[in-house]
Design a protein around this motif. Structure first.
Motif, PDB file in Angstrom:
ATOM      1  N   LEU A   1      12.249  -5.546  -3.880  1.00  0.00           N
ATOM      2  CA  LEU A   1      11.517  -5.783  -4.505  1.00  0.00           C
ATOM      3  C   LEU A   1       9.423  -5.736  -4.860  1.00  0.00           C
ATOM      4  O   LEU A   1       8.463  -5.642  -4.949  1.00  0.00           O
ATOM      5  CB  LEU A   1      10.951  -7.628  -4.116  1.00  0.00           C
ATOM      6  CG  LEU A   1      12.262  -8.282  -4.531  1.00  0.00           C
ATOM      7  CD1 LEU A   1      11.645  -9.933  -3.640  1.00  0.00           C
ATOM      8  CD2 LEU A   1      11.980  -8.435  -6.088  1.00  0.00           C
ATOM      9  N   ILE A   2       9.217  -5.065  -3.493  1.00  0.00           N
ATOM     10  CA  ILE A   2       7.589  -4.022  -2.723  1.00  0.00           C
ATOM     11  C   ILE A   2       7.478  -2.668  -3.588  1.00  0.00           C
ATOM     12  O   ILE A   2       6.742  -2.357  -3.343  1.00  0.00           O
ATOM     13  CB  ILE A   2       7.475  -4.503  -1.762  1.00  0.00           C
ATOM     14  CG1 ILE A   2       8.233  -3.664  -0.954  1.00  0.00           C
ATOM     15  CG2 ILE A   2       7.697  -5.963  -1.434  1.00  0.00           C
ATOM     16  CD1 ILE A   2       7.459  -3.647   1.197  1.00  0.00           C
ATOM     17  N   GLN A   3       8.440  -2.944  -3.719  1.00  0.00           N
ATOM     18  CA  GLN A   3       8.438  -0.823  -4.249  1.00  0.00           C
ATOM     19  C   GLN A   3       7.893  -0.630  -5.456  1.00  0.00           C
ATOM     20  O   GLN A   3       7.560  -1.192  -6.377  1.00  0.00           O
ATOM     21  CB  GLN A   3      10.611   0.110  -4.246  1.00  0.00           C
ATOM     22  CG  GLN A   3      10.142  -0.140  -2.255  1.00  0.00           C
ATOM     23  CD  GLN A   3      11.885  -0.118  -2.432  1.00  0.00           C
ATOM     24  OE1 GLN A   3      12.662   0.275  -2.932  1.00  0.00           O
ATOM     25  NE2 GLN A   3      12.117  -0.231  -0.536  1.00  0.00           N
ATOM     26  N   ASN A   4       8.260   0.838  -4.888  1.00  0.00           N
ATOM     27  CA  ASN A   4       7.197   1.791  -6.681  1.00  0.00           C
ATOM     28  C   ASN A   4       6.496   0.597  -7.366  1.00  0.00           C
ATOM     29  O   ASN A   4       5.974   0.772  -8.429  1.00  0.00           O
ATOM     30  CB  ASN A   4       8.481   0.959  -7.887  1.00  0.00           C
ATOM     31  CG  ASN A   4       9.416   2.389  -7.347  1.00  0.00           C
ATOM     32  OD1 ASN A   4       9.813   3.015  -6.723  1.00  0.00           O
ATOM     33  ND2 ASN A   4      11.400   1.460  -7.593  1.00  0.00           N
ATOM     34  N   ASN A   5       5.260   0.598  -5.855  1.00  0.00           N
ATOM     35  CA  ASN A   5       4.195   0.070  -6.908  1.00  0.00           C
ATOM     36  C   ASN A   5       3.806  -1.390  -7.492  1.00  0.00           C
ATOM     37  O   ASN A   5       3.550  -1.847  -8.616  1.00  0.00           O
ATOM     38  CB  ASN A   5       2.841   0.492  -7.759  1.00  0.00           C
ATOM     39  CG  ASN A   5       1.665   1.547  -7.646  1.00  0.00           C
ATOM     40  OD1 ASN A   5       1.562   0.773  -6.564  1.00  0.00           O
ATOM     41  ND2 ASN A   5       1.027   1.664  -8.269  1.00  0.00           N
TER      42      ASN A   5
ATOM     43  N   THR B   1       1.021  -1.475  -0.089  1.00  0.00           N
ATOM     44  CA  THR B   1       0.035  -0.480  -0.023  1.00  0.00           C
ATOM     45  C   THR B   1       0.646   1.377   0.311  1.00  0.00           C
ATOM     46  O   THR B   1       0.189   2.250  -0.112  1.00  0.00           O
ATOM     47  CB  THR B   1      -1.326   0.125   0.927  1.00  0.00           C
ATOM     48  OG1 THR B   1      -0.229  -0.242   2.510  1.00  0.00           O
ATOM     49  CG2 THR B   1      -1.998  -0.978   1.342  1.00  0.00           C
ATOM     50  N   GLY B   2       1.818   1.241  -0.210  1.00  0.00           N
ATOM     51  CA  GLY B   2       3.530   2.182  -0.367  1.00  0.00           C
ATOM     52  C   GLY B   2       3.783   2.468   1.137  1.00  0.00           C
ATOM     53  O   GLY B   2       4.533   3.270   1.120  1.00  0.00           O
ATOM     54  N   TYR B   3       3.547   1.762   2.472  1.00  0.00           N
ATOM     55  CA  TYR B   3       3.879   2.268   3.609  1.00  0.00           C
ATOM     56  C   TYR B   3       5.437   1.364   3.746  1.00  0.00           C
ATOM     57  O   TYR B   3       6.239   1.034   5.357  1.00  0.00           O
ATOM     58  CB  TYR B   3       3.085   2.644   4.447  1.00  0.00           C
ATOM     59  CG  TYR B   3       2.351   3.734   4.474  1.00  0.00           C
ATOM     60  CD1 TYR B   3       2.953   4.788   4.151  1.00  0.00           C
ATOM     61  CD2 TYR B   3       1.049   4.065   3.906  1.00  0.00           C
ATOM     62  CE1 TYR B   3       2.160   6.190   3.686  1.00  0.00           C
ATOM     63  CE2 TYR B   3       0.610   4.418   3.405  1.00  0.00           C
ATOM     64  CZ  TYR B   3       0.951   5.276   3.247  1.00  0.00           C
ATOM     65  OH  TYR B   3      -0.130   6.850   3.080  1.00  0.00           O
ATOM     66  N   GLY B   4       5.864  -0.296   3.650  1.00  0.00           N
ATOM     67  CA  GLY B   4       6.309  -1.036   3.655  1.00  0.00           C
ATOM     68  C   GLY B   4       7.668  -0.182   4.016  1.00  0.00           C
ATOM     69  O   GLY B   4       8.254  -0.339   2.610  1.00  0.00           O
TER      70      GLY B   4
ATOM     71  N   CYS C   1       5.256  -4.422   5.821  1.00  0.00           N
ATOM     72  CA  CYS C   1       4.172  -3.525   4.839  1.00  0.00           C
ATOM     73  C   CYS C   1       2.879  -3.877   4.637  1.00  0.00           C
ATOM     74  O   CYS C   1       2.355  -4.177   6.237  1.00  0.00           O
ATOM     75  CB  CYS C   1       5.032  -4.438   3.614  1.00  0.00           C
ATOM     76  SG  CYS C   1       4.778  -5.991   3.303  1.00  0.00           S
ATOM     77  N   LYS C   2       1.592  -3.345   4.393  1.00  0.00           N
ATOM     78  CA  LYS C   2       0.890  -3.940   4.275  1.00  0.00           C
ATOM     79  C   LYS C   2       0.684  -4.398   2.170  1.00  0.00           C
ATOM     80  O   LYS C   2       0.271  -3.446   2.251  1.00  0.00           O
ATOM     81  CB  LYS C   2      -0.086  -2.898   4.638  1.00  0.00           C
ATOM     82  CG  LYS C   2      -1.322  -2.894   4.889  1.00  0.00           C
ATOM     83  CD  LYS C   2      -2.234  -2.052   5.482  1.00  0.00           C
ATOM     84  CE  LYS C   2      -3.941  -1.952   6.212  1.00  0.00           C
ATOM     85  NZ  LYS C   2      -4.250  -1.034   7.074  1.00  0.00           N
ATOM     86  N   ILE C   3      -0.423  -5.150   2.504  1.00  0.00           N
ATOM     87  CA  ILE C   3      -0.090  -6.203   1.117  1.00  0.00           C
ATOM     88  C   ILE C   3      -2.246  -5.690   0.693  1.00  0.00           C
ATOM     89  O   ILE C   3      -2.810  -5.660   2.113  1.00  0.00           O
ATOM     90  CB  ILE C   3      -0.221  -7.251   1.024  1.00  0.00           C
ATOM     91  CG1 ILE C   3      -0.718  -8.341   1.850  1.00  0.00           C
ATOM     92  CG2 ILE C   3       1.561  -7.780   1.132  1.00  0.00           C
ATOM     93  CD1 ILE C   3      -2.166  -9.258   0.644  1.00  0.00           C
ATOM     94  N   GLU C   4      -1.689  -5.469  -0.969  1.00  0.00           N
ATOM     95  CA  GLU C   4      -3.738  -5.031  -1.167  1.00  0.00           C
ATOM     96  C   GLU C   4      -3.722  -5.714  -2.081  1.00  0.00           C
ATOM     97  O   GLU C   4      -2.650  -5.934  -3.526  1.00  0.00           O
ATOM     98  CB  GLU C   4      -3.874  -3.297  -1.191  1.00  0.00           C
ATOM     99  CG  GLU C   4      -4.810  -4.016  -1.609  1.00  0.00           C
ATOM    100  CD  GLU C   4      -4.899  -3.023  -2.827  1.00  0.00           C
ATOM    101  OE1 GLU C   4      -6.472  -3.158  -3.501  1.00  0.00           O
ATOM    102  OE2 GLU C   4      -4.027  -2.809  -3.640  1.00  0.00           O
ATOM    103  N   LYS C   5      -4.466  -6.509  -2.629  1.00  0.00           N
ATOM    104  CA  LYS C   5      -5.040  -6.446  -3.538  1.00  0.00           C
ATOM    105  C   LYS C   5      -6.563  -7.325  -3.547  1.00  0.00           C
ATOM    106  O   LYS C   5      -7.858  -7.521  -2.948  1.00  0.00           O
ATOM    107  CB  LYS C   5      -4.755  -8.503  -3.650  1.00  0.00           C
ATOM    108  CG  LYS C   5      -5.045  -8.924  -5.384  1.00  0.00           C
ATOM    109  CD  LYS C   5      -5.131 -10.738  -5.564  1.00  0.00           C
ATOM    110  CE  LYS C   5      -4.768 -11.261  -6.676  1.00  0.00           C
ATOM    111  NZ  LYS C   5      -4.522 -12.075  -7.008  1.00  0.00           N
ATOM    112  N   ASN C   6      -7.371  -6.315  -4.739  1.00  0.00           N
ATOM    113  CA  ASN C   6      -8.593  -6.256  -5.254  1.00  0.00           C
ATOM    114  C   ASN C   6      -9.428  -5.763  -4.226  1.00  0.00           C
ATOM    115  O   ASN C   6     -10.529  -6.198  -3.859  1.00  0.00           O
ATOM    116  CB  ASN C   6      -9.045  -7.702  -5.445  1.00  0.00           C
ATOM    117  CG  ASN C   6      -8.103  -8.412  -6.635  1.00  0.00           C
ATOM    118  OD1 ASN C   6      -7.607  -7.379  -7.159  1.00  0.00           O
ATOM    119  ND2 ASN C   6      -8.775  -9.577  -7.430  1.00  0.00           N
TER     120      ASN C   6
END
Length: 562
Positions: A529-533, A492-495, A507-512
């Motif tokens: 790996l989790i940055q930049n969307n 979500t952008g704060y990882g 981090c906080k993961i998001e899907k649908n």
């Protein structure tokens, strides 16, 4: 890491079980994967009952063992309860000696000195029995290979009963009774008991002779559950029943020694993992750093003040153990890098001044680092002693058997073993061990594996799902915590990396449209790996995080892949 997704179970079986239990497809699939396909099997799984324990007399020689102990009690013979110095051994001795002391005052205990006597039955222990007019030794968690030692005891008119769970050798010792479900001619239905579990079967067989029921034996199960966890035996079948009820005892009516060790622990409910990481290392520390008898004294003490005193001493041993473990691990890592042995199929290190009590822990740490079969040697008298640890899927005991010409003595399990050899044998042994492993190991086993039960979506992760998954516990080999995977999630952008040097990943993961908190211990290096969307795949278990009195679900990440 290698990601291995388990095959999907039979959809008809899943559907039938889902209807029979009134649970969703995820829970039903996980149960079928574990071999649970009917309502009755699910009931046994979710509600382990002491009625499900097997008749102890199904174990070979149980009748002989009981008969000899009854004779000894009746004749007021002196009995020595003898056990190894690790958690399984010391809990076994605490269990059997405290039970027998309710029946006879003539009970003594003996734990061999790790340094002076080494593992298992010793001549020194038999001499101690002889000097103290002891006519019966009951050996727990050791003895199945003590052919010469038992013969020596027989010469002194000392009888032996062996309660072991290790693999027997070609010759079985000439004891009055040998209780070991791994004997080929033993028809006991469950082969995976730990040493303390075999000890419990013995007191279960003795109990009716003294008008005691299984309920009277419940207080001993805290010891059995601790040994099951520490010895890494499968938590299936009978072990599941013993561990389940043992954990209830630990959490509701622990013995004084456990209470003393747990004074600083503020947890609502201790799990088998807590037992393995909080209680077991402290019990082990006594045998590693001082003497295993200290652990037996703590586990059998009934006076609260004395138990607290013993526990504080053991806390010091545990602190010393941690320091030694850290130092030796660093020295071993330097040795491996200096000798440029990082490309070998095995890790074999030796330094004569390493503390014998912690080489097993160091072997485990090196296995985690390089992920290959590992041996850590130190000097022990005029011999070299080693602890062996293996990687998932590779039988290190069999590998040692193939090197038997270069070993004086060895014993153990598929994933953990101990051995001794002479200094002259060391170079040839090291070469032979590397040859055996390199020619027999599946090279894929040299990459850590995460086994995934199933792929699910974030919207399926609910409080209800977590609540039912919690009832799969106690977890362990044969019934591991369910691991899930979810594909194509994003942060979500704060990882970010958290902890010392950003070692861990939060981090906080998001899907649908569904978002959920996640923590990845030792995954800080993968934060890019989790940055930049970026979209990424995750493997994880479902956990509950408690913060400021509030509970919320979170994912414990095991790995991340782009």
């Amino acid at each position: 890491m290698r990601w291995t997704i388990k095959p999907k179970p039979d959809s008809n079986k899943v559907s039938d079980l889902s209807k029979a239990l009134g649970v969703d497809q995820i829970i039903a699939s996980l149960l079928v994967q574990r071999g649970i396909e009917t309502f009755k099997e699910a009931k046994h799984f979710f509600r382990p009952s002491l009625d499900d324990l097997y008749d102890p007399y199904l174990m070979k020689d149980m009748d002989k063992a009981v008969s000899r102990i009854l004779k000894a009690i009746s004749a007021e013979e002196n009995i020595l309860v003898y056990g190894d110095y690790d958690v399984d051994g010391t809990t076994s001795v605490a269990l059997l000696s405290s039970f027998l002391k309710t029946l006879s005052p003539h009970i003594a205990t003996y734990i061999p000195d790790r340094y002076a006597e080494g593992y298992g039955v010793s001549y020194q222990g038999i001499d101690y029995a002889d000097d103290n007019n002891i006519s019966l030794i009951i050996a727990l968690d050791c003895g199945i290979k003590a052919v010469d030692k038992v013969a020596y005891a027989n010469e002194k008119n000392i009888d032996f009963i062996i309660c072991d769970h290790h693999r027997p050798g070609a010759i079985i010792p000439d004891a009055v009774a040998v209780l070991d479900p791994k004997q080929e001619d033993c028809s006991y239905p469950y082969k995976e008991l730990c040493g303390c579990g075999v000890g419990f079967k013995l007191i279960q067989a003795l109990a009716p002779h003294f008008k005691l029921t299984i309920q009277d034996l419940l207080p001993y199960l805290d010891l059995v559950a601790t040994a099951i966890g520490a010895d890494i035996v499968p938590i299936t079948d009978e072990n599941r029943v013993l561990a389940y009820h043992g954990l209830q005892v630990i959490n509701t009516a622990p013995r004084m020694g456990f209470k003393a060790m747990l004074t600083q622990v503020k947890k609502e409910f201790l799990t088998i993992t807590d037992v393995v990481f909080i209680i077991a290392p402290r019990i082990n520390a006594a045998g590693r750093m001082k003497h295993g008898q200290h652990a037996v004294d703590l586990l059998t003490e009934t006076d609260p003040a004395i138990a607290l005193q013993y526990a504080s001493e053991i806390e010091l041993y545990n602190s010393d153990r941690k320091d030694a473990d850290k130092t030796i691990t660093q020295e071993a890592l330097i040795q491996i890098e200096t000798n440029k042995e990082t490309d070998c199929f095995t890790t074999v290190v030796y330094q004569e001044d390493w503390h014998k009590g912690v080489i097993g822990i160091v072997a485990s740490r090196l296995t985690e680092t390089y992920y290959r079969p590992t041996l850590v040697f130190t000097k022990s008298g005029d011999k070299l002693a080693a602890s062996a640890r293996s990687v998932k899927g590779f039988d290190v005991y069999n590998a040692l058997e193939a090197c038997a010409d270069h070993i004086l003595q060895f014993g153990g399990h598929k994933y953990a073993a101990g051995l001794t050899l002479t200094e002259q044998q060391f170079p040839d042994f090291k070469q032979k061990f590397e040859e055996v492993v390199s020619s027999t190991i599946d090279k894929a086993l040299l990459t850590p594996e995460v086994t995934i039960d199933m792929v699910i979506e974030p919207w399926q992760i609910t409080d209800k799902l977590y609540r039912i998954l919690s009832q799969f516990a106690p977890f362990g080999p044969g019934n591991m915590t369910p691991v899930f995977a979810t594909e194509s999630v994003k942060d979500t952008g704060y990882g970010k990396g958290v902890g010392e040097d950003g070692k861990h990943l939060k981090c906080k993961i998001e899907k649908n449209g569904t978002a959920i908190d996640a923590i990845g211990f030792n995954l800080g290096a993968k934060s890019n790996l989790i940055q930049n969307n970026n979209r990424f795949n995750i493997a994880y278990t479902i956990d509950e995080n408690v913060w400021n009195g509030r509970k919320n679900l979170q994912l414990k990440l095991k790995d991340i892949k782009a």
